[in-house]
Design a protein around this motif. Structure first.
Motif, PDB file in Angstrom:
ATOM      1  N   ALA A  22       0.831  -1.195   0.000  1.00 58.15           N
ATOM      2  CA  ALA A  22       0.000   0.000   0.000  1.00 58.15           C
ATOM      3  C   ALA A  22       0.870   1.250   0.000  1.00 58.15           C
ATOM      4  CB  ALA A  22      -0.918   0.000   1.219  1.00 58.15           C
ATOM      5  N   TYR A  23       0.480   2.217  -0.807  1.00 57.62           N
ATOM      6  CA  TYR A  23       1.118   3.531  -0.945  1.00 57.62           C
ATOM      7  C   TYR A  23       2.448   3.467  -1.694  1.00 57.62           C
ATOM      8  CZ  TYR A  23      -2.253   4.350   2.781  1.00 57.62           C
ATOM      9  OH  TYR A  23      -3.406   4.394   3.518  1.00 57.62           O
ATOM     10  N   ARG A  24       2.897   2.286  -2.111  1.00 59.50           N
ATOM     11  CA  ARG A  24       4.096   2.211  -2.944  1.00 59.50           C
ATOM     12  C   ARG A  24       3.709   2.551  -4.375  1.00 59.50           C
ATOM     13  NH1 ARG A  24       4.604   0.101   2.264  1.00 59.50           N
ATOM     14  NH2 ARG A  24       6.822  -0.164   2.754  1.00 59.50           N
ATOM     15  N   GLN A  25       4.466   3.444  -4.980  1.00 60.57           N
ATOM     16  CA  GLN A  25       4.135   3.962  -6.295  1.00 60.57           C
ATOM     17  C   GLN A  25       4.671   3.045  -7.395  1.00 60.57           C
ATOM     18  OE1 GLN A  25       2.308   7.130  -6.154  1.00 60.57           O
ATOM     19  NE2 GLN A  25       2.327   6.238  -4.093  1.00 60.57           N
ATOM     20  N   LYS A  26       4.013   3.081  -8.535  1.00 57.70           N
ATOM     21  CA  LYS A  26       4.512   2.367  -9.698  1.00 57.70           C
ATOM     22  C   LYS A  26       5.752   3.075 -10.230  1.00 57.70           C
ATOM     23  CE  LYS A  26       0.050   0.571 -11.306  1.00 57.70           C
ATOM     24  NZ  LYS A  26      -0.913   0.551 -12.434  1.00 57.70           N
ATOM     25  N   GLN A  27       6.771   2.291 -10.500  1.00 56.93           N
ATOM     26  CA  GLN A  27       8.004   2.845 -11.036  1.00 56.93           C
ATOM     27  C   GLN A  27       8.244   2.313 -12.440  1.00 56.93           C
ATOM     28  OE1 GLN A  27      10.330   2.457  -6.836  1.00 56.93           O
ATOM     29  NE2 GLN A  27      11.568   3.178  -8.556  1.00 56.93           N
ATOM     30  N   VAL A  28       8.650   3.205 -13.320  1.00 56.28           N
ATOM     31  CA  VAL A  28       8.909   2.826 -14.695  1.00 56.28           C
ATOM     32  C   VAL A  28      10.169   1.958 -14.744  1.00 56.28           C
ATOM     33  CG1 VAL A  28       9.406   3.678 -17.012  1.00 56.28           C
ATOM     34  CG2 VAL A  28       7.812   4.911 -15.525  1.00 56.28           C
ATOM     35  N   ASP A  29      10.072   0.865 -15.494  1.00 54.71           N
ATOM     36  CA  ASP A  29      11.235   0.003 -15.693  1.00 54.71           C
ATOM     37  C   ASP A  29      12.130   0.661 -16.735  1.00 54.71           C
ATOM     38  OD1 ASP A  29      13.005  -2.063 -15.623  1.00 54.71           O
ATOM     39  OD2 ASP A  29      11.782  -3.455 -16.785  1.00 54.71           O
ATOM     40  N   ARG A  30      13.054   1.497 -16.246  1.00 50.90           N
ATOM     41  CA  ARG A  30      13.858   2.311 -17.154  1.00 50.90           C
ATOM     42  C   ARG A  30      14.918   1.475 -17.860  1.00 50.90           C
ATOM     43  NH1 ARG A  30      15.828   7.061 -13.288  1.00 50.90           N
ATOM     44  NH2 ARG A  30      16.503   5.202 -12.149  1.00 50.90           N
ATOM     45  N   GLU A  31      15.151   1.807 -19.096  1.00 54.54           N
ATOM     46  CA  GLU A  31      16.198   1.144 -19.864  1.00 54.54           C
ATOM     47  C   GLU A  31      17.551   1.737 -19.496  1.00 54.54           C
ATOM     48  OE1 GLU A  31      16.011   3.959 -23.850  1.00 54.54           O
ATOM     49  OE2 GLU A  31      15.337   1.890 -23.910  1.00 54.54           O
ATOM     50  N   PRO A  32      18.639   1.035 -19.760  1.00 52.34           N
ATOM     51  CA  PRO A  32      19.974   1.575 -19.474  1.00 52.34           C
ATOM     52  C   PRO A  32      20.190   2.902 -20.204  1.00 52.34           C
ATOM     53  CG  PRO A  32      20.097  -0.771 -19.940  1.00 52.34           C
ATOM     54  CD  PRO A  32      18.691  -0.363 -20.221  1.00 52.34           C
ATOM     55  N   ARG A  33      20.760   3.858 -19.495  1.00 54.09           N
ATOM     56  CA  ARG A  33      20.893   5.216 -20.012  1.00 54.09           C
ATOM     57  C   ARG A  33      22.304   5.435 -20.555  1.00 54.09           C
ATOM     58  NH1 ARG A  33      19.078   8.187 -14.626  1.00 54.09           N
ATOM     59  NH2 ARG A  33      20.631   6.694 -13.915  1.00 54.09           N
ATOM     60  N   ALA A  34      22.597   4.861 -21.688  1.00 61.90           N
ATOM     61  CA  ALA A  34      23.906   5.062 -22.293  1.00 61.90           C
ATOM     62  C   ALA A  34      23.959   6.415 -22.983  1.00 61.90           C
ATOM     63  CB  ALA A  34      24.210   3.958 -23.300  1.00 61.90           C
ATOM     64  N   VAL A  35      25.091   7.076 -22.885  1.00 61.18           N
ATOM     65  CA  VAL A  35      25.289   8.350 -23.561  1.00 61.18           C
ATOM     66  C   VAL A  35      25.688   8.064 -25.005  1.00 61.18           C
ATOM     67  CG1 VAL A  35      26.550  10.526 -23.551  1.00 61.18           C
ATOM     68  CG2 VAL A  35      26.037   9.363 -21.390  1.00 61.18           C
ATOM     69  N   PRO A  36      24.996   8.634 -25.992  1.00 61.17           N
ATOM     70  CA  PRO A  36      25.383   8.419 -27.397  1.00 61.17           C
ATOM     71  C   PRO A  36      26.836   8.805 -27.641  1.00 61.17           C
ATOM     72  CG  PRO A  36      23.233   9.498 -27.253  1.00 61.17           C
ATOM     73  CD  PRO A  36      23.793   9.477 -25.873  1.00 61.17           C
ATOM     74  N   GLU A  37      27.456   8.100 -28.591  1.00 61.55           N
ATOM     75  CA  GLU A  37      28.885   8.297 -28.840  1.00 61.55           C
ATOM     76  C   GLU A  37      29.188   9.722 -29.290  1.00 61.55           C
ATOM     77  OE1 GLU A  37      31.266   6.307 -28.093  1.00 61.55           O
ATOM     78  OE2 GLU A  37      29.912   4.726 -27.387  1.00 61.55           O
ATOM     79  N   ASP A  38      28.327  10.316 -30.112  1.00 61.06           N
ATOM     80  CA  ASP A  38      28.599  11.687 -30.552  1.00 61.06           C
ATOM     81  C   ASP A  38      28.521  12.670 -29.397  1.00 61.06           C
ATOM     82  OD1 ASP A  38      25.839  11.160 -30.387  1.00 61.06           O
ATOM     83  OD2 ASP A  38      25.376  12.887 -31.643  1.00 61.06           O
ATOM     84  N   VAL A  39      27.642  12.382 -28.408  1.00 59.92           N
ATOM     85  CA  VAL A  39      27.551  13.251 -27.242  1.00 59.92           C
ATOM     86  C   VAL A  39      28.788  13.080 -26.357  1.00 59.92           C
ATOM     87  CG1 VAL A  39      26.170  13.849 -25.217  1.00 59.92           C
ATOM     88  CG2 VAL A  39      25.042  13.166 -27.332  1.00 59.92           C
ATOM     89  N   VAL A  40      29.283  11.844 -26.236  1.00 60.62           N
ATOM     90  CA  VAL A  40      30.516  11.614 -25.473  1.00 60.62           C
ATOM     91  C   VAL A  40      31.680  12.362 -26.102  1.00 60.62           C
ATOM     92  CG1 VAL A  40      32.182   9.859 -24.751  1.00 60.62           C
ATOM     93  CG2 VAL A  40      29.739   9.381 -24.596  1.00 60.62           C
ATOM     94  N   GLU A  41      31.745  12.346 -27.439  1.00 59.13           N
ATOM     95  CA  GLU A  41      32.823  13.059 -28.133  1.00 59.13           C
ATOM     96  C   GLU A  41      32.724  14.559 -27.898  1.00 59.13           C
ATOM     97  OE1 GLU A  41      34.638  13.505 -32.671  1.00 59.13           O
ATOM     98  OE2 GLU A  41      32.945  12.161 -32.245  1.00 59.13           O
ATOM     99  N   ASP A  42      31.509  15.101 -27.956  1.00 58.61           N
ATOM    100  CA  ASP A  42      31.332  16.531 -27.690  1.00 58.61           C
ATOM    101  C   ASP A  42      31.666  16.873 -26.245  1.00 58.61           C
ATOM    102  OD1 ASP A  42      30.585  16.900 -30.276  1.00 58.61           O
ATOM    103  OD2 ASP A  42      28.427  17.000 -29.870  1.00 58.61           O
ATOM    104  N   LEU A  43      31.349  15.940 -25.341  1.00 64.31           N
ATOM    105  CA  LEU A  43      31.656  16.161 -23.933  1.00 64.31           C
ATOM    106  C   LEU A  43      33.158  16.349 -23.735  1.00 64.31           C
ATOM    107  CD1 LEU A  43      31.126  16.048 -20.825  1.00 64.31           C
ATOM    108  CD2 LEU A  43      31.226  13.556 -21.025  1.00 64.31           C
TER     109      LEU A  43
END
Length: 410
Positions: A191-212
């Motif tokens: 009771a009172y526990r909220q539904k949590q989205v089953d999130r996918e792994p949050r990998a940073v795109p390669e072009d964003v890593v390069e810009d970083l």
């Protein structure tokens, strides 16, 4: 009107909860954090509970997290004119409803030109944080309240019945005696526990890593983010690293692993990260700053030099995100490393678990799930792939072997 009748008519959407009290650090080793009320006095039942947490092997960081949840609870009780010893299930219910509808003051750190809360970033595909409390935060608050009242129920200082419903139907802790050779079973949410989205792994795109990395303007930041991306260390683990924890000859660093009471474990790091680190430490030596083996590795750039804090590191990353138009977090770099390891055919799932220091192999196996951007790309390729031309019909003939079986060879 008594308290029960008032709670029955309470409209939490219009409830004003004053931000009184605070969580303060102490010098006492038996109570590293204390929760103060509106008068600046320690809340005794919270202090007693935090001592219990520390005695049970929890870290000061965990005590700090629990302290903030309990501060929020006592603020809510003060707004509803309720006593913590007489709290009932309806109070916990309204507390959860208030968390679901109220504004999270931590979101006030946004700049005026920040993107709309909840919108998706065009480069990473990751949504920005919403203005309210996340379901995981609400679930953590309910779990903290459950532990708080269970403690005082056992000591006889609280109510006779905990106002927080148990997690499972029979009140026992789920998977308390689970056989590790058998899969975990799904259970009904408490009771009172909220539904949590089953999130996918949050990998940073390669072009964003390069810009970083192209946007990094100093050796310290190049060494720091190279270490994050090649070791998988968490932010607190990386910032807590000392000079003596760096072993470039062995290709590893040592960090204080989360949940092990300060024990240090080895993490691999890339040769590139050690090269940037050598350049950074060389700059420190040229400036006359030579840390001892027990001193932190990461320091501020401007004098007087101070150990780098998480707040300062987050400000550095926020400026980088603003320049490249992304919303990367430090933990995203950890996810990126794990996905890179999973995709390497020369590294097993157990190897990746060891590098990431996951307690269960099931945690590492969640990275085996294909990412939605990869699935969309494959399906798009399926639709755009040219179909082979239909083969013309050449008629049909009898198989000579079949004719021989029916009519014989004569």
């Amino acid at each position: 009107m008594d308290h029960d009748a008032a709670m029955a008519e309470l409209d939490v959407s219009s409830l004003v909860v004053a931000r009184v009290g605070s969580v303060e650090a102490t010098t006492a080793t038996t109570l590293p954090w204390v929760v103060l009320d509106g008068a600046g006095l320690p809340i005794a039942p919270v202090s007693d509970f935090l001592r219990e947490l520390l005695a049970c092997g929890n870290t000061p960081a965990s005590c700090r997290s629990y302290a903030y949840d309990l501060l929020r609870w006592f603020r809510f009780l003060a707004a509803t004119d309720a006593d913590w010893r007489r709290a009932k299930r309806a109070d916990v219910r309204d507390f959860v409803l208030w968390l679901r509808t109220c504004h999270n003051p931590a979101r006030d750190r946004r700049s005026p030109d920040a993107p709309t809360p909840g919108s998706l970033n065009a480069r990473t595909g990751k949504p920005y944080l919403k203005t309210g409390y996340a379901p995981a935060t609400i679930n953590h608050a309910v779990s903290v309240l459950s532990a708080f009242y269970d403690h005082h129920l056992q000591t006889g200082q609280g109510p006779l019945v905990s106002p927080v419903p148990p997690q499972s139907r029979d009140g026992r802790r789920l998977e308390a005696h689970h056989n590790p050779l058998e899969p975990f079973q799904l259970h009904r949410r408490g009771a009172y526990r909220q539904k949590q989205v089953d999130r996918e792994p949050r990998a940073v795109p390669e072009d964003v890593v390069e810009d970083l990395f192209n946007s990094l303007g100093c050796q310290r930041n190049r060494a720091l983010f190279s270490m994050f991306l090649s070791s998988g260390a968490r932010a607190a683990e990386m910032l807590g690293m000392t000079i003596g924890d760096v072993h470039p000859g062995e290709g590893r660093i040592y960090v204080q692993t989360k949940g092990l009471g300060g024990a240090k474990e080895a993490c691999p790091a890339s040769p590139e990260a050690f090269a940037w680190l050598a350049l950074y430490l060389g700059e420190l030596a040229q400036d006359g700053h030579c840390p001892s083996p027990d001193a932190p590795v990461w320091w501020t750039l401007r004098g007087p030099r101070r150990p780098l804090t998480y707040t300062a590191l987050r400000a550095v990353l926020n400026r980088i995100n603003a320049r490249i138009g992304a919303n990367i977090t430090l933990h995203d770099l950890r996810h990126t490393l794990c996905l890179r390891l999973i995709e390497d055919p020369g590294i097993t799932l157990v190897d990746a678990q060891q590098v990431m220091r996951h307690r269960r192999i099931t945690t590492t196996s969640t990275y085996l799930r294909p990412r939605i951007d990869e699935v969309i790309a494959k399906v798009h390729e399926h639709y755009t792939r040219p179909k082979p031309p239909p083969q013309p019909l050449t008629g049909w003939t009898y198989n000579p072997d079949d004719l021989a079986d029916v009519f014989g060879n004569g």
